[in-house]
Each structure stands twice: as C-alpha cells, then as structure tokens.
Design a protein around this motif. Structure first.
Motif, short mmCIF file in Angstrom:
data_model
loop_
_atom_site.label_atom_id
_atom_site.label_comp_id
_atom_site.label_asym_id
_atom_site.label_seq_id
_atom_site.Cartn_x
_atom_site.Cartn_y
_atom_site.Cartn_z
N ALA A 174 -9.32 3.55 7.26
CA ALA A 174 -9.48 3.26 5.83
C ALA A 174 -9.33 1.76 5.57
O ALA A 174 -10.08 1.17 4.78
N ALA A 175 -8.37 1.16 6.26
CA ALA A 175 -8.14 -0.28 6.07
C ALA A 175 -9.39 -1.07 6.45
O ALA A 175 -9.82 -1.96 5.73
N ILE A 176 -10.03 -0.69 7.57
CA ILE A 176 -11.23 -1.44 8.00
C ILE A 176 -12.36 -1.26 7.00
O ILE A 176 -13.09 -2.20 6.69
N SER A 194 -9.60 2.52 -12.62
CA SER A 194 -9.24 1.27 -11.95
C SER A 194 -9.27 0.13 -12.96
O SER A 194 -10.34 -0.24 -13.46
N VAL A 195 -8.10 -0.42 -13.27
CA VAL A 195 -8.04 -1.43 -14.34
C VAL A 195 -8.69 -2.75 -13.94
O VAL A 195 -9.24 -3.44 -14.78
N HIS A 196 -8.61 -3.10 -12.66
CA HIS A 196 -9.06 -4.44 -12.26
C HIS A 196 -10.48 -4.50 -11.74
O HIS A 196 -11.04 -5.58 -11.60
N LEU A 198 -6.85 8.88 1.64
CA LEU A 198 -7.84 8.73 0.56
C LEU A 198 -7.28 7.91 -0.60
O LEU A 198 -8.02 7.20 -1.31
N MET A 199 -5.97 8.00 -0.81
CA MET A 199 -5.33 7.25 -1.90
C MET A 199 -5.32 5.74 -1.64
O MET A 199 -5.18 4.95 -2.56
N MET A 200 -5.45 5.36 -0.37
CA MET A 200 -5.39 3.93 -0.05
C MET A 200 -6.44 3.12 -0.80
O MET A 200 -6.25 1.93 -1.05
N PHE A 201 -7.57 3.77 -1.14
CA PHE A 201 -8.67 3.05 -1.80
C PHE A 201 -8.39 2.79 -3.27
O PHE A 201 -9.20 2.14 -3.95
N GLY A 202 -7.28 3.30 -3.77
CA GLY A 202 -6.93 3.06 -5.16
C GLY A 202 -7.45 4.15 -6.08
O GLY A 202 -8.16 5.06 -5.64
N PRO A 203 -7.13 4.07 -7.37
CA PRO A 203 -7.54 5.09 -8.34
C PRO A 203 -9.06 5.20 -8.42
O PRO A 203 -9.77 4.30 -7.97
N VAL A 208 4.31 7.74 -6.07
CA VAL A 208 4.57 6.84 -4.94
C VAL A 208 4.58 5.39 -5.42
O VAL A 208 5.46 4.60 -5.04
N LEU A 209 3.60 5.04 -6.29
CA LEU A 209 3.57 3.67 -6.81
C LEU A 209 4.81 3.34 -7.64
O LEU A 209 5.25 2.20 -7.69
N ALA A 210 5.36 4.37 -8.28
CA ALA A 210 6.55 4.15 -9.10
C ALA A 210 7.81 4.06 -8.25
O ALA A 210 8.91 3.89 -8.78
N SER A 254 0.82 -1.21 0.00
CA SER A 254 0.00 0.00 0.00
C SER A 254 0.85 1.26 0.00
O SER A 254 1.81 1.39 0.77
N SER A 255 0.43 2.19 -0.85
CA SER A 255 1.09 3.49 -1.00
C SER A 255 1.27 4.22 0.33
O SER A 255 2.25 4.93 0.53
N ILE A 256 0.33 4.04 1.24
CA ILE A 256 0.32 4.84 2.47
C ILE A 256 1.60 4.66 3.29
O ILE A 256 2.02 5.58 3.99
N PHE A 257 2.21 3.50 3.20
CA PHE A 257 3.34 3.22 4.08
C PHE A 257 4.65 3.82 3.58
O PHE A 257 5.70 3.62 4.16
N ASN A 258 4.54 4.60 2.51
CA ASN A 258 5.71 5.34 2.02
C ASN A 258 5.74 6.77 2.52
O ASN A 258 6.53 7.58 2.02
N GLU A 307 0.74 12.46 -7.57
CA GLU A 307 1.51 12.04 -6.40
C GLU A 307 1.34 10.53 -6.15
O GLU A 307 2.30 9.82 -5.88
N PHE A 308 0.10 10.06 -6.28
CA PHE A 308 -0.18 8.62 -6.11
C PHE A 308 0.67 7.79 -7.07
O PHE A 308 1.32 6.83 -6.67
N HIS A 309 0.70 8.21 -8.34
CA HIS A 309 1.48 7.44 -9.33
C HIS A 309 2.97 7.51 -9.04
O HIS A 309 3.69 6.53 -9.22
N GLU A 313 -9.41 -7.00 15.06
CA GLU A 313 -8.20 -6.36 15.58
C GLU A 313 -8.04 -4.94 15.04
O GLU A 313 -7.62 -4.04 15.77
N GLU A 314 -8.41 -4.75 13.77
CA GLU A 314 -8.28 -3.40 13.19
C GLU A 314 -9.19 -2.41 13.91
O GLU A 314 -8.86 -1.23 14.00
N SER A 315 -10.34 -2.85 14.40
CA SER A 315 -11.19 -1.85 15.05
C SER A 315 -10.57 -1.41 16.37
O SER A 315 -10.68 -0.24 16.74
#
Ligand code: ACO
Length: 311
Positions: A130-132, A204-206, A194-199, A269-271, A107-111, A265-267, A156-158
C-alpha cells in the motif's frame, strides 16, 4: 481570489514544473507539505516498531538479516523525509516534539500489533504494498525535494514488498498450521491496509486543494482501488482468501468491487484509541528521552569547536 504571485505559482504547477525550496510559495502550500511530509516521516520511524518486535524471533539467520536491513531502511526513509520537510523551514526537533505532544499524526496502520511471524509477511506484502502504491504516485508530486526522496524510497519499498510476499509464500505453502497463520494475518491486516489510503474522497478534507497544487497526484479512492486490483490476484496465487464477501470483479469498470473498511474504527485509531497507540507513543518518547545525553553531547562538542575557532 488569487493574487498575482499565487496565479504565477499555480501556472508553474499547471505547467508541471517542480517547486524548489528557495522559490516563492503560498503559505498554505508550505503548511500542507510540512503536515504531509512530516506525517510521512513519522510513519517511517514509528513503522519500525511493529517489525522491530520480530527481529529477535525471526525463524532463520537469513530472515533475520533481511528483516534487520528492512527496518534500517525505514529509519533511512524517515531521515530523508525529515530533511525534505526541513527545506520548508521547520526543524526536525519541532516535528518530533509535535509528534510526542499528539499534534502531528503518523499512519494509522502502525497502531495494530504484529502477533505472529506471518504478520511480518503480511506487513511487507500489504502495508509496504500500500505504501508503494501511494509513493510511486508521489514521485510526481510538485515539490522537488519530496519527489526526489520518493524515487529512492520506492526502490527500497519494492524490495520490502517482495520480502513480505516471500514470507507469505513460505507460510502459505507450509504446514496446515502455517497456512492458517498466513490466512489469519491477512484477515487481520486487510482492512487496516485499506485504511492507509485515508478517508473516502467525499470525506477527504485536503484532497481537492492538494490535487490542485499537485502535492497529491491521485485521490485516496483511486489509489485504494489500484491496491485492491493489484493485491487480490496475489492473494489468489497464495491460495488465501481476502476477508470480503462483497469482493467481485467488475468487468465494466475493469476493477474489483469491494467493501469499505470500518471508518468508525479508522477514526478511533486516529483519535489515539487503536490497539497499540499508547505503546507506540511510549516507545518513541522513551527513545527520545534516552537519547538526550547524546544530543547534549553533540551540542556541547559543537559549542567547544566554535569557541576554539573564535579564539
Ligand atoms: N493514518 C493517519 N492519518 C490519516 C490517514 C492514515 N492512514 N489517512 C488520512 N489521515 C488523516 C490526514 O492526515 C488528515 O488529518 P490532518 O488534517 O490532521 O492531517 C485527515 O486524516 C483527513 O484525510 P485527508 O484529507 O485525506 O488527508 P491527506 O490529503 O493528507 O491524505 C494521505 C492522506 C493519503 C495519507 C496523504 O497524507 C499521503 O499521501 N501521505 C504520504 C504517505 C504517507 O504518509 N505514508 C505513510 C504510511 S506508509 C509508510 O510509511 C511505510
């Protein structure tokens, strides 16, 4: 065109049945799950780093004990998820190697860095929040082992989310400096969360295929909207300001209008070009190399035992 087996498989999915490891499944379904569950597992493991950074500096013994427990939970989540991925015929070593070679994501967030103690509050509140939001939905995913792993992980996440919010409450009702730290943490971590949820869904390709297979049960934008709707009142309760001038309740849709994150910025970080990508990967590679003697020892021991049984 679907062949007969694919049609029967899709019928099972449509009927809400869970798919189990021994069942026939299309190769694309297997690959998508390995990608998503593997990425999810890596995120739990890499996600220990920003918070682990504060264990030695937690402000009280109680906060330290809580943070230690939380970071250990994340390790546990990583392990359940690697096990779930292994049921699809990939090994944990293979996934680890791919992560280290940059062939699998996390996940991008951990950068992003955790600069102050308030960031630990904001990570629990926003990042685990966001993870929950995403994982509660994934409890209904079509792949049995993944959905069952999510049940325990969500419990556990809660707790993690609550402990983060408790830190934010303390900071936001503390001295003016502490309140400023809390606001600063929210300012820096809002858009990355907010970026954690993906594009957005249109990029979203998938999503389309993953929704058809019920690997995903909600789209990226649906979950992002739910997260904003849940979190804005929590920020108000803290007396903090969400850093978005366009944030506004929209009566008609029954949710907030809000600004999209900066997708460039999201892209980036992914790169691999986020503030901490290089540090995170270096830490994971070092941990892997430092553990080589232990893995070698386990293999040597297993071989010795096997030889003894043969004799
Ligand atoms: N960070 C890193 N990569 C991302 C992110 C993100 N926040 N969001 C999307 N991507 C990647 C996707 O992996 C995909 O790349 P790939 O084809 O190389 O794998 C690409 O961006 C396009 O995105 P989508 O088509 O929308 O991808 P997908 O359908 O997989 O949706 C999502 C992304 C929502 C993150 C999904 O994979 C998911 O629900 N994963 C499980 C939850 C998870 O991984 N949580 C980890 C963070 S929470 C925690 O660990 C505490």
């Amino acid at each position: 065109e679907m062949d007969e087996r694919e049609r029967a498989f899709q019928d099972r999915i449509d009927a809400g049945e869970k798919i189990e490891p021994q069942d026939w499944m299309p190769e694309g379904y297997r690959k998508t799950l390995i990608r998503q569950i593997g990425q999810h597992a890596h995120s739990e493991i890499v996600g220990q780093l920003p918070e682990g950074n504060w264990i030695t500096r937690a402000p009280t013994l109680e906060r330290k004990a809580i943070l230690l427990a939380k970071v250990q939970d994340e390790a546990g989540h990583g392990l359940y998820l690697y096990c779930a991925a292994e049921t699809l015929g990939v090994s944990r070593d293979e996934m680890t190697e791919k992560l280290h070679d940059g062939k699998m994501k996390y996940s991008s967030i951990f950068n992003y860095p955790t600069l102050t103690w308030a960031d630990i509050g904001a990570v629990g509140w926003l990042v685990d929040g966001a993870a929950i939001m995403n994982q509660v939905a994934l409890q209904r995913t079509s792949y049995g082992p993944y959905s069952r792993a999510m049940v325990r992980i969500c419990k556990e996440e809660s707790f993690h989310q609550r402990q983060g919010y408790s830190i934010m409450m303390k900071m936001a009702s503390g001295t003016p400096e502490q309140k400023r730290m809390a606001q600063d943490a929210l300012d820096r971590l809002w858009y990355p969360s907010l970026m954690m949820f993906g594009p957005s869904d249109k990029d979203s390709v998938h999503s389309a295929q993953s929704m058809a297979w019920k690997i995903k049960v909600s789209t990226n934008d649906e979950l992002r909207q739910k997260f904003v709707d849940q979190t804005v009142p929590q920020a108000e309760y803290l007396g903090l300001t969400v850093p978005d001038e366009n944030l506004k309740w929209n009566e008609e849709k029954g949710g907030y209008d809000f600004s999209e994150p900066d997708w460039q910025e999201f892209h980036d970080v992914l790169a691999g070009n986020g503030p901490c990508n290089a540090d995170r990967m270096a830490a994971r590679r070092t941990a892997w190399e430092d553990g080589a003697w232990y893995r070698d020892g386990l293999v040597a021991h297993a071989n010795k035992r096997a030889a003894q049984r043969m004799a």
